[in-house]
Design an enzyme around this catalytic site. Structure first.
Site, mmCIF file in Angstrom:
data_model
loop_
_atom_site.group_PDB
_atom_site.id
_atom_site.type_symbol
_atom_site.label_atom_id
_atom_site.label_comp_id
_atom_site.label_asym_id
_atom_site.label_seq_id
_atom_site.Cartn_x
_atom_site.Cartn_y
_atom_site.Cartn_z
ATOM 1 N N LYS A 1 -11.024 -3.969 19.341
ATOM 2 C CA LYS A 1 -9.601 -4.284 19.491
ATOM 3 C C LYS A 1 -9.041 -3.862 20.843
ATOM 4 C CE LYS A 1 -9.158 -4.234 14.500
ATOM 5 N NZ LYS A 1 -8.342 -3.970 13.318
ATOM 6 N N ASN B 1 0.844 -1.192 0.000
ATOM 7 C CA ASN B 1 0.000 0.000 0.000
ATOM 8 C C ASN B 1 0.877 1.239 0.000
ATOM 9 O OD1 ASN B 1 0.528 0.835 2.862
ATOM 10 N ND2 ASN B 1 -0.461 -1.129 3.286
ATOM 11 N N LYS C 1 8.405 -16.584 -11.277
ATOM 12 C CA LYS C 1 7.637 -15.435 -11.768
ATOM 13 C C LYS C 1 6.415 -15.911 -12.549
ATOM 14 C CE LYS C 1 7.971 -11.379 -14.762
ATOM 15 N NZ LYS C 1 8.839 -10.604 -15.684
ATOM 16 N N PHE D 1 -4.625 3.230 14.834
ATOM 17 C CA PHE D 1 -4.899 4.199 13.777
ATOM 18 C C PHE D 1 -5.975 3.634 12.863
ATOM 19 C CE2 PHE D 1 -1.320 6.513 15.154
ATOM 20 C CZ PHE D 1 -1.284 7.730 14.485
ATOM 21 N N ASP E 1 -4.433 -6.394 4.762
ATOM 22 C CA ASP E 1 -5.524 -7.215 5.303
ATOM 23 C C ASP E 1 -5.602 -8.576 4.613
ATOM 24 O OD1 ASP E 1 -6.378 -5.232 7.086
ATOM 25 O OD2 ASP E 1 -7.531 -4.238 5.512
#
Length: 400
Positions: free
Chosen positions: A343, A210, A289, A325, A279
């Site tokens: 959490k 990300n 590959k 966060f 996730d």
């Protein structure tokens, strides 16, 4: 008189922002500091030495070979006298000299000889600031522990608009106060911070990741160390140096992050999870590959990764403070409140990554602090400022 008894050596180099150094000198004197000014030859073309002599109430040093009024090797005397060495404005030229150990005038000679902490306030054209040589010099100096403030963005004297404008004197003064009067309210606490992205391998050459730069987590780790904490930074792959005084632990995948957190979390007083772990991860990692198969599409099967924050929450000990966060793109506060409950977090820092000034790989953020008692949204702030505010709130929660 916040700086009473402190000696600040102020280096001024040749740039239009030299006039701002006059205000900085005045602020330092009003705060009780003794200020000793060294000007380069080019700086004297912008501001007369008499101005700084009047403001500092000390002679201004400009010439390496001028006979001193009293017998002492002046650059060594100033280097030893300094509690802090500030260069404002700092040109690309002086930073290059410092990075490579060049000492060819009074300022570069004295800063090379000092053992005091050094604070640099860069000021230059945007092209010069963004030049690869300048970037390399900045990273070299940061790795050696040199402090930086700015530069800011905006309209420059050359007519360009962009990064390179020297920070305002009030901002430089605040950094000076932080260095000379460090806040040690986190002394004795073990703080673990996570930062950056993870990488989930598809095959030997490809991975899923990300856009997290790690800047927020690194800012938190830096601020916590400056305030006296023992800091461990568990970091994904980023292009940032580990802050001074921080123990860095490198991870690559979300599973790596999970494993390291299970090893480290029990010994921490405060855990701040600013990383952006994936996730999902490929169900099968190819040994070679993956090649195109004619004109057909490729279907990837993904499986969920471990929920690291939830796992840490399940192991939460009495007296331990957990902060998470929530970087979201929609229904930001609703998602944040859900994570807070699920959490076992004491606080969650929510931000909309699509908002201007709050996205990935920028130096600012816009956050909302969400606790079980309520929430408060902050204005757009530099990430180091967000870090300090977060740590202050974390300490308050920890003391309850």
């Amino acid at each position: 008189m916040a700086l009473e008894g402190k000696n600040v050596v102020l280096g001024v180099t040749g740039g239009i922002a030299a006039y701002k150094a006059c205000e900085l000198c005045s602020r330092l004197r009003k705060a009780g500091a003794q200020v000793y000014v060294i000007m380069t030859k080019n700086a004297c073309e912008f501001v007369a030495p008499l101005t700084f002599e009047t403001l500092s109430n000390h002679p201004v040093v400009t010439d390496t070979f001028k006979r001193p009024d009293t017998w002492e090797v002046e650059h060594i005397a100033l280097a030893k006298r300094a509690d802090l060495f500030v260069i404002a404005p700092a040109t690309a030229n002086i930073m290059a000299k410092m990075a490579h150990g060049i000492a060819d005038d009074m300022l570069s000679t004295t800063v090379l000889a000092t053992r005091a902490p050094v604070l640099i306030a860069p000021a230059m054209n945007t092209g010069m600031w963004e030049n690869i040589a300048t970037k390399a010099n900045v990273e070299t100096l940061k790795a050696r522990g040199v402090h930086f403030v700015g530069p800011d963005g905006g309209y420059l004297a050359c007519g360009d608009s962009g990064a390179g404008r020297m920070s305002e004197p009030v901002a430089i003064f605040e950094e000076i106060e932080k260095i000379l009067n460090p806040q040690n309210d986190l002394e004795g606490l073990n703080i673990l911070v996570t930062a950056g992205p993870t990488r989930e391998n598809l095959d030997p050459v490809r991975y899923i990741t990300n856009r997290s730069s790690g800047k927020m987590g690194y800012a938190i780790a830096e601020a916590a160390a400056e305030r006296g904490a023992q800091v461990t930074l568990v970091t994904g792959p980023v292009q940032l140096p580990v802050p001074k005084g921080v123990k860095g632990v490198s991870i690559l995948s979300t599973q790596d992050l999970y494993d390291r957190m299970m090893e480290l979390c029990d010994s921490q007083d405060i855990i701040i999870q600013a990383a952006a772990p994936a996730d999902f991860t490929p169900a099968v990692v190819a040994d070679q590959k993956i090649k195109k198969q004619g004109d057909g599409d490729l279907t990837l099967t993904l499986k969920q990764t471990p929920d690291v924050a939830a796992a840490v929450g399940r192991r939460k000990k009495p007296g331990q403070t957990l902060i998470g966060f929530a970087a979201e793109t929609h229904q930001v506060l609703e998602h944040a409140q859900g994570k807070l409950q699920k959490k076992s977090l004491d606080m969650i820092v929510a931000n909309d990554v699509t908002a201007a000034g709050a996205g990935f790989d920028v130096d600012t953020n816009i956050v909302t602090f969400v606790t079980h008692e309520g929430m408060e949204t902050m204005p757009c702030m530099k990430k180091l400022e967000v870090a300090d505010e977060l740590l202050t709130r974390a300490l308050d929660l920890h003391k309850r």
